[in-house]
Design an enzyme around this catalytic site. Structure first.
Site, PDB file in Angstrom:
ATOM      1  N   ARG A  23       6.282 -18.932 -20.504  1.00 42.25           N
ATOM      2  CA  ARG A  23       5.201 -17.946 -20.669  1.00 42.25           C
ATOM      3  C   ARG A  23       5.319 -16.796 -19.688  1.00 42.25           C
ATOM      4  NH1 ARG A  23       0.275 -20.982 -19.153  1.00 42.25           N
ATOM      5  NH2 ARG A  23       1.775 -21.861 -17.710  1.00 42.25           N
ATOM      6  N   GLU A  28       1.275 -16.402  -5.634  1.00 42.44           N
ATOM      7  CA  GLU A  28       0.184 -16.041  -4.730  1.00 42.44           C
ATOM      8  C   GLU A  28       0.741 -15.013  -3.750  1.00 42.44           C
ATOM      9  OE1 GLU A  28      -2.846 -19.006  -3.081  1.00 42.44           O
ATOM     10  OE2 GLU A  28      -1.406 -18.724  -1.436  1.00 42.44           O
ATOM     11  N   GLN A  46      -7.894  -2.099   3.439  1.00 45.09           N
ATOM     12  CA  GLN A  46      -7.694  -1.022   2.472  1.00 45.09           C
ATOM     13  C   GLN A  46      -6.414  -1.289   1.690  1.00 45.09           C
ATOM     14  OE1 GLN A  46      -8.296   2.968   4.052  1.00 45.09           O
ATOM     15  NE2 GLN A  46      -6.607   3.760   2.834  1.00 45.09           N
ATOM     16  N   ASP A  47      -6.452  -1.023   0.387  1.00 40.66           N
ATOM     17  CA  ASP A  47      -5.256  -1.075  -0.457  1.00 40.66           C
ATOM     18  C   ASP A  47      -4.934   0.339  -0.912  1.00 40.66           C
ATOM     19  OD1 ASP A  47      -5.231  -3.806  -0.252  1.00 40.66           O
ATOM     20  OD2 ASP A  47      -5.518  -4.200  -2.373  1.00 40.66           O
ATOM     21  N   HIS A  61       5.443   8.002   8.543  1.00 43.10           N
ATOM     22  CA  HIS A  61       4.024   8.104   8.874  1.00 43.10           C
ATOM     23  C   HIS A  61       3.557   6.997   9.819  1.00 43.10           C
ATOM     24  CE1 HIS A  61       3.840   9.896   4.570  1.00 43.10           C
ATOM     25  NE2 HIS A  61       4.111  10.839   5.450  1.00 43.10           N
ATOM     26  N   LYS A  70       0.961  -2.702   7.808  1.00 43.45           N
ATOM     27  CA  LYS A  70       1.096  -2.549   6.359  1.00 43.45           C
ATOM     28  C   LYS A  70       1.833  -3.742   5.755  1.00 43.45           C
ATOM     29  CE  LYS A  70       1.246   2.474   6.584  1.00 43.45           C
ATOM     30  NZ  LYS A  70       2.030   3.689   6.331  1.00 43.45           N
ATOM     31  N   HIS A 121       6.451   4.448   9.212  1.00 47.37           N
ATOM     32  CA  HIS A 121       6.907   3.921   7.933  1.00 47.37           C
ATOM     33  C   HIS A 121       7.235   5.051   6.969  1.00 47.37           C
ATOM     34  CE1 HIS A 121       6.039   2.642   3.727  1.00 47.37           C
ATOM     35  NE2 HIS A 121       6.955   1.750   4.085  1.00 47.37           N
ATOM     36  N   TYR A 134       0.372  -1.057  -1.036  1.00 51.11           N
ATOM     37  CA  TYR A 134       0.345  -1.641   0.296  1.00 51.11           C
ATOM     38  C   TYR A 134      -1.075  -1.830   0.797  1.00 51.11           C
ATOM     39  CZ  TYR A 134       0.389   3.331   1.748  1.00 51.11           C
ATOM     40  OH  TYR A 134       0.127   4.668   1.894  1.00 51.11           O
ATOM     41  N   GLU A 145      -3.514  10.866  12.117  1.00 52.60           N
ATOM     42  CA  GLU A 145      -2.306  10.909  11.283  1.00 52.60           C
ATOM     43  C   GLU A 145      -1.185  11.663  11.997  1.00 52.60           C
ATOM     44  OE1 GLU A 145      -1.483  11.810   6.647  1.00 52.60           O
ATOM     45  OE2 GLU A 145      -2.650  13.316   7.709  1.00 52.60           O
ATOM     46  N   LYS A 173       3.816  18.682   4.518  1.00 57.57           N
ATOM     47  CA  LYS A 173       3.358  18.038   5.756  1.00 57.57           C
ATOM     48  C   LYS A 173       4.484  17.215   6.392  1.00 57.57           C
ATOM     49  CE  LYS A 173      -0.099  15.344   5.071  1.00 57.57           C
ATOM     50  NZ  LYS A 173      -1.396  14.652   4.957  1.00 57.57           N
ATOM     51  N   ASP A 174       5.228  16.469   5.586  1.00 56.57           N
ATOM     52  CA  ASP A 174       6.322  15.654   6.118  1.00 56.57           C
ATOM     53  C   ASP A 174       7.494  16.519   6.584  1.00 56.57           C
ATOM     54  OD1 ASP A 174       4.736  13.502   5.517  1.00 56.57           O
ATOM     55  OD2 ASP A 174       6.027  12.708   3.941  1.00 56.57           O
TER      56      ASP A 174
END
Length: 189
Positions: A23, A28, A46-47, A61, A70, A121, A134, A145, A173-174
Protein backbone atom coordinates in the site's frame (compact mmCIF):
# COMPACT_ATOMS: atom_id res chain seq x y z
CA UNK A 1 15.90 6.33 13.86
CA UNK A 2 19.33 5.95 12.32
CA UNK A 3 21.74 8.79 13.12
CA UNK A 4 24.57 9.52 10.68
CA UNK A 5 27.52 11.72 11.60
CA UNK A 6 28.59 14.52 9.25
CA UNK A 7 31.80 16.50 8.87
CA UNK A 8 30.58 18.69 11.76
CA UNK A 9 30.22 16.88 15.08
CA UNK A 10 26.93 18.55 16.10
CA UNK A 11 25.18 18.37 12.71
CA UNK A 12 23.49 15.03 12.09
CA UNK A 13 21.64 13.30 9.27
CA UNK A 14 18.63 11.40 10.60
CA UNK A 15 16.96 8.52 8.79
CA UNK A 16 13.57 7.61 10.24
CA UNK A 17 12.56 3.97 10.11
CA UNK A 18 9.91 3.27 7.49
CA UNK A 19 7.24 0.62 7.70
CA UNK A 20 5.91 -0.40 4.32
CA UNK A 21 3.88 -2.88 2.37
CA UNK A 22 2.18 -2.98 -1.03
CA UNK A 23 0.00 0.00 0.00
CA UNK A 24 2.96 2.31 0.59
CA UNK A 25 4.85 3.26 3.75
CA UNK A 26 4.60 5.08 7.09
CA UNK A 27 7.33 6.80 9.10
CA UNK A 28 7.35 8.76 12.33
CA UNK A 29 9.22 11.98 11.50
CA UNK A 30 9.30 13.56 14.93
CA UNK A 31 8.78 12.23 18.43
CA UNK A 32 9.96 14.49 21.24
CA UNK A 33 11.00 11.60 23.52
CA UNK A 34 12.89 9.78 20.77
CA UNK A 35 14.69 12.96 19.75
CA UNK A 36 15.62 13.72 23.37
CA UNK A 37 17.25 10.28 23.59
CA UNK A 38 19.30 11.26 20.52
CA UNK A 39 20.48 14.42 22.28
CA UNK A 40 18.10 16.72 20.40
CA UNK A 41 16.04 17.84 23.36
CA UNK A 42 14.52 20.95 21.85
CA UNK A 43 11.09 22.47 21.55
CA UNK A 44 10.18 23.27 17.96
CA UNK A 45 8.01 26.38 17.63
CA UNK A 46 7.72 27.11 13.91
CA UNK A 47 7.50 25.16 10.65
CA UNK A 48 8.67 26.72 7.37
CA UNK A 49 8.32 25.43 3.84
CA UNK A 50 9.96 26.74 0.69
CA UNK A 51 9.49 26.00 -2.99
CA UNK A 52 12.38 26.82 -5.30
CA UNK A 53 13.35 26.32 -8.91
CA UNK A 54 16.58 24.81 -10.20
CA UNK A 55 19.61 26.94 -9.47
CA UNK A 56 18.12 28.86 -6.55
CA UNK A 57 20.70 29.23 -3.80
CA UNK A 58 19.41 30.30 -0.38
CA UNK A 59 21.74 31.32 2.42
CA UNK A 60 23.90 31.26 4.36
CA UNK A 61 21.34 32.39 6.96
CA UNK A 62 21.39 32.61 10.75
CA UNK A 63 19.85 34.71 13.53
CA UNK A 64 21.35 36.62 16.44
CA UNK A 65 19.41 37.13 19.67
CA UNK A 66 17.00 34.31 18.93
CA UNK A 67 19.12 31.63 17.22
CA UNK A 68 17.27 28.85 15.45
CA UNK A 69 18.07 25.18 15.47
CA UNK A 70 16.64 23.57 12.32
CA UNK A 71 15.32 20.10 11.54
CA UNK A 72 15.18 20.09 7.75
CA UNK A 73 13.97 17.65 5.11
CA UNK A 74 13.25 17.69 1.40
CA UNK A 75 9.64 16.90 0.50
CA UNK A 76 10.39 16.77 -3.23
CA UNK A 77 13.40 17.40 -5.41
CA UNK A 78 17.14 17.43 -4.85
CA UNK A 79 19.19 19.98 -2.92
CA UNK A 80 22.72 20.24 -1.66
CA UNK A 81 22.37 21.41 1.94
CA UNK A 82 25.12 23.24 3.85
CA UNK A 83 25.73 24.16 7.49
CA UNK A 84 28.61 26.35 8.73
CA UNK A 85 29.69 26.44 12.37
CA UNK A 86 29.59 30.08 13.54
CA UNK A 87 30.11 29.43 17.24
CA UNK A 88 33.24 31.47 18.11
CA UNK A 89 34.37 29.06 20.85
CA UNK A 90 33.87 25.92 18.77
CA UNK A 91 36.88 23.91 17.59
CA UNK A 92 34.98 23.64 14.27
CA UNK A 93 34.39 27.39 13.89
CA UNK A 94 34.28 28.38 10.21
CA UNK A 95 34.04 24.79 9.00
CA UNK A 96 31.17 23.49 6.91
CA UNK A 97 29.41 20.29 5.99
CA UNK A 98 27.41 19.60 2.86
CA UNK A 99 25.00 16.79 2.08
CA UNK A 100 22.79 15.85 -0.86
CA UNK A 101 19.15 15.46 0.14
CA UNK A 102 16.82 13.92 -2.46
CA UNK A 103 13.13 13.03 -2.64
CA UNK A 104 12.66 12.59 -6.36
CA UNK A 105 10.45 9.54 -5.89
CA UNK A 106 8.10 8.73 -2.98
CA UNK A 107 10.05 5.52 -2.40
CA UNK A 108 13.37 7.37 -1.93
CA UNK A 109 14.82 7.18 1.57
CA UNK A 110 13.63 9.83 4.00
CA UNK A 111 16.51 11.87 5.43
CA UNK A 112 16.49 14.88 7.70
CA UNK A 113 19.32 17.14 8.81
CA UNK A 114 19.60 18.50 12.35
CA UNK A 115 21.42 21.84 12.43
CA UNK A 116 21.77 23.23 15.97
CA UNK A 117 21.65 26.86 17.03
CA UNK A 118 24.84 28.77 16.19
CA UNK A 119 25.18 27.52 12.62
CA UNK A 120 24.56 29.29 9.32
CA UNK A 121 22.46 27.35 6.84
CA UNK A 122 21.92 27.36 3.09
CA UNK A 123 21.13 25.15 0.12
CA UNK A 124 21.14 25.08 -3.66
CA UNK A 125 18.42 23.39 -5.73
CA UNK A 126 19.79 20.82 -8.20
CA UNK A 127 16.49 19.40 -9.55
CA UNK A 128 13.93 21.27 -11.66
CA UNK A 129 12.11 22.24 -8.44
CA UNK A 130 12.38 21.42 -4.75
CA UNK A 131 10.20 21.76 -1.68
CA UNK A 132 11.96 21.99 1.65
CA UNK A 133 10.32 21.78 5.08
CA UNK A 134 12.04 22.70 8.29
CA UNK A 135 11.10 22.99 11.94
CA UNK A 136 12.81 25.69 13.99
CA UNK A 137 13.53 26.03 17.70
CA UNK A 138 12.77 29.75 17.75
CA UNK A 139 10.55 32.14 15.84
CA UNK A 140 11.72 34.25 12.93
CA UNK A 141 13.37 37.36 14.35
CA UNK A 142 13.90 39.97 11.58
CA UNK A 143 16.14 42.21 13.73
CA UNK A 144 18.55 39.32 14.27
CA UNK A 145 18.59 38.08 10.68
CA UNK A 146 22.10 37.78 9.25
CA UNK A 147 23.71 36.28 6.15
CA UNK A 148 27.25 35.13 5.44
CA UNK A 149 28.12 35.30 1.75
CA UNK A 150 27.55 31.86 0.22
CA UNK A 151 30.77 32.01 -1.82
CA UNK A 152 33.09 33.47 0.84
CA UNK A 153 36.54 32.23 -0.24
CA UNK A 154 37.56 31.78 3.42
CA UNK A 155 34.88 29.09 3.79
CA UNK A 156 35.87 27.26 0.59
CA UNK A 157 32.49 25.59 0.20
CA UNK A 158 32.53 23.46 -3.00
CA UNK A 159 28.96 24.18 -4.12
CA UNK A 160 28.07 21.70 -6.91
CA UNK A 161 27.45 24.49 -9.42
CA UNK A 162 28.56 22.22 -12.28
CA UNK A 163 25.15 20.52 -11.90
CA UNK A 164 23.36 23.76 -12.78
CA UNK A 165 22.54 25.22 -16.19
CA UNK A 166 24.23 28.52 -15.33
CA UNK A 167 25.00 30.73 -12.36
CA UNK A 168 23.02 30.24 -9.13
CA UNK A 169 20.00 32.46 -8.54
CA UNK A 170 20.54 34.39 -5.31
CA UNK A 171 18.18 36.90 -3.68
CA UNK A 172 19.25 40.55 -3.51
CA UNK A 173 19.52 40.19 0.28
CA UNK A 174 21.73 37.09 0.06
CA UNK A 175 23.90 38.66 -2.66
CA UNK A 176 25.04 41.29 -0.15
CA UNK A 177 25.80 38.86 2.64
CA UNK A 178 29.03 39.57 4.52
CA UNK A 179 32.29 37.69 4.60
CA UNK A 180 32.77 35.51 7.67
CA UNK A 181 35.58 37.78 8.90
CA UNK A 182 33.09 40.70 9.00
CA UNK A 183 30.09 38.80 10.36
CA UNK A 184 28.30 39.48 13.63
CA UNK A 185 28.56 36.15 15.40
CA UNK A 186 26.49 34.36 18.02
CA UNK A 187 27.87 35.30 21.43
CA UNK A 188 29.92 38.22 20.03
CA UNK A 189 32.68 38.42 17.44
Amino acid sequence: MEVVDTALADVKVLRPRRFGDDRGWFAEMFNREAFAKLGIDREFVQDNQSFSRKGVLRGLHYQLGKPQGKLLRVLSGHIWDVAVDLRPDSPEFGKYMGVHLKREDPMDAVEMVWIPEGFAHGFVVLSETAEVLYKTTDLYYPQGERCVLWNDPALGIPWPLDLLDGEPLVSAKDAVGVLLRDADLPGGK
